[in-house]
Design a protein around this motif. Structure first.
Motif, short mmCIF file in Angstrom:
data_model
loop_
_atom_site.label_atom_id
_atom_site.label_comp_id
_atom_site.label_asym_id
_atom_site.label_seq_id
_atom_site.Cartn_x
_atom_site.Cartn_y
_atom_site.Cartn_z
N LEU A 52 0.84 -1.20 0.00
CA LEU A 52 0.00 0.00 0.00
C LEU A 52 0.88 1.25 0.00
O LEU A 52 1.95 1.26 0.60
N ALA A 53 0.41 2.30 -0.65
CA ALA A 53 1.17 3.55 -0.68
C ALA A 53 0.82 4.37 0.56
O ALA A 53 -0.31 4.34 1.03
N ILE B 23 -7.90 -1.70 -0.69
CA ILE B 23 -7.94 -1.17 0.68
C ILE B 23 -8.09 0.35 0.62
O ILE B 23 -8.80 0.94 1.44
N ASP B 24 -7.46 0.98 -0.37
CA ASP B 24 -7.59 2.44 -0.51
C ASP B 24 -9.06 2.84 -0.70
O ASP B 24 -9.50 3.87 -0.19
N LEU C 65 4.03 -1.89 -6.45
CA LEU C 65 3.78 -2.61 -5.20
C LEU C 65 2.73 -3.69 -5.43
O LEU C 65 1.85 -3.53 -6.27
N GLN C 66 2.85 -4.76 -4.66
CA GLN C 66 1.81 -5.80 -4.71
C GLN C 66 1.09 -5.86 -3.38
O GLN C 66 1.71 -6.20 -2.36
N VAL D 25 2.28 10.01 -2.66
CA VAL D 25 3.38 9.04 -2.84
C VAL D 25 3.01 8.00 -3.90
O VAL D 25 3.87 7.55 -4.66
N LYS D 26 1.74 7.66 -3.97
CA LYS D 26 1.27 6.66 -4.94
C LYS D 26 1.61 7.08 -6.38
O LYS D 26 1.88 6.24 -7.23
N THR D 27 1.62 8.38 -6.62
CA THR D 27 1.91 8.87 -7.98
C THR D 27 3.42 8.89 -8.25
O THR D 27 3.82 9.14 -9.38
N LYS D 28 4.25 8.67 -7.22
CA LYS D 28 5.70 8.81 -7.39
C LYS D 28 6.46 7.53 -7.06
O LYS D 28 7.68 7.56 -6.90
#
Ligand SMILES: *Cc1c(COP(=O)(O)O)cnc(C)c1O
Length: 373
Positions: free
Chosen positions: A229-230, A344-345, A243-244, A235-238
């Motif tokens: 998870l980010a 989860i997001d 990630l799994q 952070v998810k965009t970078k």
């Protein structure tokens, strides 16, 4: 891997290969020689501490980081040799046992050191000094306090300075102003010490993935992204590598009924069918961590999104089905079915919270079933 028989179909499936993948990817990304501390506090963010730790160690993590003495002892029973660091507060009374069990503690108070000095135990106790550079939680906040604490520890016959660390409050945000202020303070703290401890560490997941690579220091504390998870939408965009996610949540339909228009469902009769409908019941409720705020969240059946309707009960909740599925039909609350995925997001957004909280609050009533190839 799991021998215990579970009768209720509700279960969390933990993909240990995903944990290994995430640790392996990080290992390739880090500067050479930087150690990975696998953050497995809170039962590995709800994923299962012993199993996640095994996967992380296999993939190259060299330290397990936890929050409490109980968490540390639980892991020590399973892993005799790995370094274990408690990141949080520990009462003085735990110090002798920590020394025997070779558990490293976090210190931030000379008072604490003085009290430990009065106890009798023979093994040396390793400690990491915590400095507060802006988080405002635990840690010494000024150079003088750090000097005093450092010297008290060096003079103590019981304690060994093994590390020093801080924690960032805003590493997951795009604006770096506050973050850089904390970095500057941390560097000041480090320079003020007569000798640099063996392990200097500051990076949580967000820091190690998107900030200056020099901030990896000697070790990084890999938490949320070890679980796939980010740390934040930013952070998810970078992310420097994919990630799994490791956590899925599944159950089955245990009841399907047809209701007429006007018929209500659940406590408070909060949902009323506007047309003839099929209602499914699944055996998971707020006592499993499916809090009432999640009402309206979608789940997957046959790759189709289906909403949770009405109020979530303690042990069950109801779905508005598109057709009359058979009893026993698989329902995926978190995870993939065919081309659809519920993350989860997405649950976090529905619950007005962050992804960290979602697996953490899935209670121990939901068995964790471990999967690996
Ligand atoms: C929980 C925790 C971490 C892990 O944070 P992530 O954002 O999950 O990487 C790191 N350091 C400290 C001190 C923590 O309490």
């Amino acid at each position: 891997m799991q021998n215990i028989k579970h009768f209720r179909p509700t279960k969390a499936i933990i993909n240990l290969d995903a944990i290994k993948h995430n640790v392996n990817q990080l290992k390739e990304y880090l500067n050479p020689g930087v150690q990975i501390m696998a953050v497995v506090k809170a039962n590995a963010y709800g994923h299962g501490d012993i199993e996640v730790a095994a996967a992380a160690i296999e993939a190259g993590a060299t330290v397990l980081a936890v929050a409490t003495p109980e968490e540390a002892l639980h892991l020590r029973e399973a892993y005799r040799d790995i370094d274990i660091l408690i990141l949080g507060y520990v009462p003085v009374s735990f110090a002798p046992l920590a020394a025997v069990e070779n558990i490293t503690l976090t210190v931030f108070s000379t008072d604490w050191v003085e009290q430990v000095n009065t106890l009798t135990f023979k093994h040396p106790l390793k400690v990491h000094i915590k400095v507060d550079t802006g988080m405002g939680r635990i840690g010494v906040t000024n150079l003088e306090d750090l000097q005093n604490l450092y010297h008290e520890i060096v003079l103590s016959e019981k304690l060994l300075v093994d590390g020093i660390f801080t924690h960032f409050a805003t590493a997951d945000e795009e604006d770096e102003t506050y973050f850089l202020h904390q970095v500057t303070k941390f560097e000041e703290f480090l320079r003020s010490l007569p000798k640099r401890p063996r392990l200097v560490h500051a990076a949580n997941t967000a820091t190690m993935l998107v900030k200056d690579q020099t901030l990896q220091y000697d070790a990084v504390r890999f938490g949320i992204s070890m679980y796939g998870l980010a740390p934040s939408a930013y952070v998810k965009t970078k992310l420097p590598f994919p990630l799994q996610p490791a956590f899925s949540l599944e159950t089955e339909l245990i009841e399907v009924k047809e209701v007429q228009a006007g018929q209500s469902i659940g406590y408070g009769a909060a949902f009323t069918a506007s047309e003839p409908s099929f209602i499914g019941t699944i055996p998971i409720g707020y006592a499993d961590g499916l809090i009432r705020k999640y009402s309206g969240q979608h789940v997957l059946i046959d790759g189709v999104r289906v909403p949770i309707i009405g109020r979530i009960c303690m042990d069950q909740c109801m779905l508005l089905l598109p057709i009359a599925y058979n009893i026993g039909k698989k329902v995926t609350l978190i995870g993939k079915q065919e081309d659809e995925e519920i993350t989860i997001d997405e649950w976090a957004k529905k619950g007005d919270t962050i992804n960290y909280e979602v697996p953490c609050i899935i209670t121990s009533r939901v068995p964790r079933i471990y999967y690996k190839k």
